[in-house]
Design an enzyme around this catalytic site. Structure first.
Site, PDB file in Angstrom:
ATOM      1  N   TRP A 184      46.443  37.721  38.321  1.00 15.30           N
ATOM      2  CA  TRP A 184      46.104  37.576  39.737  1.00 15.30           C
ATOM      3  C   TRP A 184      47.341  37.950  40.537  1.00 15.30           C
ATOM      4  CZ3 TRP A 184      48.383  34.127  43.328  1.00 15.30           C
ATOM      5  CH2 TRP A 184      47.914  34.336  44.630  1.00 15.30           C
ATOM      6  N   GLU A 190      41.627  38.703  38.264  1.00 13.61           N
ATOM      7  CA  GLU A 190      41.069  37.741  39.229  1.00 13.61           C
ATOM      8  C   GLU A 190      41.151  38.247  40.658  1.00 13.61           C
ATOM      9  OE1 GLU A 190      43.168  34.004  39.289  1.00 13.61           O
ATOM     10  OE2 GLU A 190      41.704  33.061  40.617  1.00 13.61           O
ATOM     11  N   LYS A 223      40.270  37.861  44.905  1.00 15.09           N
ATOM     12  CA  LYS A 223      40.399  36.824  45.921  1.00 15.09           C
ATOM     13  C   LYS A 223      39.858  37.348  47.242  1.00 15.09           C
ATOM     14  CE  LYS A 223      43.668  33.365  47.343  1.00 15.09           C
ATOM     15  NZ  LYS A 223      44.939  32.734  47.107  1.00 15.09           N
ATOM     16  N   ASP A 238      36.964  32.763  40.316  1.00 14.87           N
ATOM     17  CA  ASP A 238      37.530  31.517  40.854  1.00 14.87           C
ATOM     18  C   ASP A 238      36.579  31.048  41.944  1.00 14.87           C
ATOM     19  OD1 ASP A 238      38.980  29.779  42.690  1.00 14.87           O
ATOM     20  OD2 ASP A 238      40.782  30.296  41.559  1.00 14.87           O
ATOM     21  N   HIS A 257      37.245  31.665  45.651  1.00 12.85           N
ATOM     22  CA  HIS A 257      37.580  32.994  46.141  1.00 12.85           C
ATOM     23  C   HIS A 257      36.409  33.784  46.689  1.00 12.85           C
ATOM     24  CE1 HIS A 257      41.562  33.113  43.646  1.00 12.85           C
ATOM     25  NE2 HIS A 257      41.457  32.084  44.450  1.00 12.85           N
ATOM     26  N   HIS A 289      37.653  30.135  36.874  1.00 17.70           N
ATOM     27  CA  HIS A 289      38.573  29.163  37.455  1.00 17.70           C
ATOM     28  C   HIS A 289      37.692  28.193  38.231  1.00 17.70           C
ATOM     29  CE1 HIS A 289      42.693  31.429  37.392  1.00 17.70           C
ATOM     30  NE2 HIS A 289      42.213  31.170  36.195  1.00 17.70           N
ATOM     31  N   ASP A 314      40.244  28.482  50.830  1.00 14.83           N
ATOM     32  CA  ASP A 314      40.563  28.416  49.401  1.00 14.83           C
ATOM     33  C   ASP A 314      41.661  27.383  49.199  1.00 14.83           C
ATOM     34  OD1 ASP A 314      41.214  28.898  46.756  1.00 14.83           O
ATOM     35  OD2 ASP A 314      42.523  30.558  47.269  1.00 14.83           O
ATOM     36  N   ASP A 343      41.813  24.848  46.970  1.00 23.24           N
ATOM     37  CA  ASP A 343      42.065  24.348  45.619  1.00 23.24           C
ATOM     38  C   ASP A 343      42.042  22.826  45.496  1.00 23.24           C
ATOM     39  OD1 ASP A 343      42.795  26.907  43.963  1.00 23.24           O
ATOM     40  OD2 ASP A 343      43.848  27.122  45.858  1.00 23.24           O
ATOM     41  N   ASP A 363      41.350  25.538  38.073  1.00 25.89           N
ATOM     42  CA  ASP A 363      42.393  25.986  38.992  1.00 25.89           C
ATOM     43  C   ASP A 363      42.333  25.171  40.270  1.00 25.89           C
ATOM     44  OD1 ASP A 363      44.386  27.268  40.291  1.00 25.89           O
ATOM     45  OD2 ASP A 363      43.339  29.180  40.559  1.00 25.89           O
TER      46      ASP A 363
END
Ligand code: RNT
Ligand code: ZN
Length: 418
Positions: free
Chosen positions: A187, A226, A228, A259, A262, A286, A294, A296, A326
């Site tokens: 990423w 990955e 985003k 992810d 994302h 993820h 985003d 997390d 993640d």
């Protein structure tokens, strides 16, 4: 009645309820037992790592919060992961970033990393029964800037190409050592804060860099890429968008990493599984939780995670989808964050595994859509939680909320003293 007896009894009843809709609970439990979660090392220390270089931050990601007790070195991080493993059932993996290497107090720049910097990790992981996964690290470095692999400046681009190539070599050695492929995620944060007019050019450069990076075929590692939507301070343009990596992955047969943070908030990540599986070899996940952006947040058992797990089971793709986590929340107990995230991910998959799929498929094939919807709704309230408690009991780990006290104790004894 003792808690363990209650759990046992509830499980027996649940088993009968599920059998009535054609679900074999023991088969579901056996499958869950084998479902490895790749635990991201970076929740333990807010994505800091152990490089001796000045970590400049930036690179599109940011942990927020200042809860005390973060891991400050390799030993503390390992101790924390060992604690986490006592709170979750099953055999798992640990996902390392390059910046977590064992550099022995020396400055090792990113284009100098070697497999030997991960020897102690490999040995420790083996002792703990963990398999390792890996990531190249493009953020938090003087050369990170806004563009790394897509940088028009060849010297910067080459620096990151060299780094990423070396990371693949590290992954290959990890895979060989553990006799199981190490999955390496790429990423890069490359993007622009504001209106961008050379979009094509940066993407062309990223493709070219990736081609160079992937020139060597390895046997003991697998690559994944990955995408985003945007990064912090890189809001307007992301070189490695989903379209970019989807195209690249399909063309070059590389795994795409999905992810959950994302994508546009109304986009279903679950619905991407069946399409990706037709055109790319496998999938890396993820599992994460976006909140407004985003951000997390710690994974919880919500519709997004349940839908995702169900789709994977429905696609019969448990062996082709690699489950990684993640998130990085620095505002709560970090060991607790791991325990919640891993347990919730497992709960989601358990719900997927307990779905009365054969009957649902029959209804669908017959065009009995009322029946399909009704059973889907009733299945939601079948006693999956009794099966979950039994899973914990059988694995000798805390049942239900009992793990809260274990984390409080570890905080008292260990993390509060840091
Ligand atoms: C960032 C990506 C990436 C990182 C880790 C630290 O938005 O999700 O996976 O979180 O590599
Ligand atoms: Zn991610």
């Amino acid at each position: 009645m003792k808690k363990s007896e209650l759990v046992q009894k509830s499980y027996e009843i649940a088993k009968e309820r599920y059998a009535a809709v054609g679900v074999d609970v023991d088969a579901a439990l056996a499958r869950l037992q084998k479902l490895a979660v790749s635990i991201h090392c970076w929740q333990a220390d807010d994505v800091t790592g152990f490089e001796k270089l000045d970590n400049l931050g930036g690179g599109g990601i940011q942990a927020t919060g200042n809860y005390p007790g973060k891991a400050r070195n390799i030993d503390e991080l390992r101790a924390d992961i060992e604690k986490v493993l006592t709170l979750v059932a099953g055999e798992h993996r640990l996902n390392l970033h390059e910046i977590y290497g064992d550099f022995g107090g020396k400055v090792v720049d990113r284009d100098q990393v070697e497999p030997e910097h991960f020897t102690s990790w490999m040995q420790w992981a083996k002792e703990k029964g963990l398999k390792l996964d890996f990531n190249s690290t493009s953020f938090g470095h003087p050369k990170s800037g806004d563009l790394t692999l897509a940088n028009p400046d060849k010297s910067i681009r080459d620096f990151w190409i060299e780094h990423t190539k070396r990371c693949r070599k590290v992954s290959e050695e990890m895979g060989k050592f553990q006799n199981d492929p190490c999955i390496m995620n790429i990423w890069v944060h490359d993007g622009m804060k504001d209106l961008t007019v050379n979009r094509y050019e940066y993407r062309r450069l990223l493709e070219q860099s990736l081609d160079e990076i992937f020139a060597i075929d390895y046997k003991n590692m697998k690559d994944c890429i990955e995408s985003k939507l945007f990064g912090i301070a890189l809001e307007s343009y992301t070189v490695g968008s989903h379209d970019f990596y989807l195209g690249y992955g399909a063309k070059k047969q590389k795994m795409v990493t999905l992810d959950m943070g994302h994508f546009h908030l109304s986009e279903s990540v679950a619905d991407k599984i069946s399409s990706l599986l037709l055109f790319t070899p496998e999938i890396m996940l993820h599992v994460s939780r976006p909140v407004r952006w985003d951000s997390d947040h710690v994974v919880i058992l919500n519709d997004d995670t349940i839908d995702l797990a169900k789709e994977i089971v429905r696609a019969d793709a448990l062996d082709k989808v690699h489950v990684g986590l993640d998130f990085f929340d620095a505002s709560i107990n970090r060991i607790g964050a791991y325990a919640i995230g891993i347990r919730s991910t497992q709960k989601a998959f358990l719900q997927g595994l307990l779905e009365p799929l054969a009957q649902l498929r029959k209804y669908e094939a017959n065009g009995q859509y009322f029946e399909r919807l009704a059973l889907l709704e009733e299945a939601k309230v079948l006693p999956w939680n009794a099966v979950w408690d039994y899973f914990c009991l059988k694995n000798n780990i805390a049942v239900g909320e009992d793990y809260i006290a274990e984390i409080q104790q570890y905080e008292k004894d260990v993390t509060s003293k840091r």
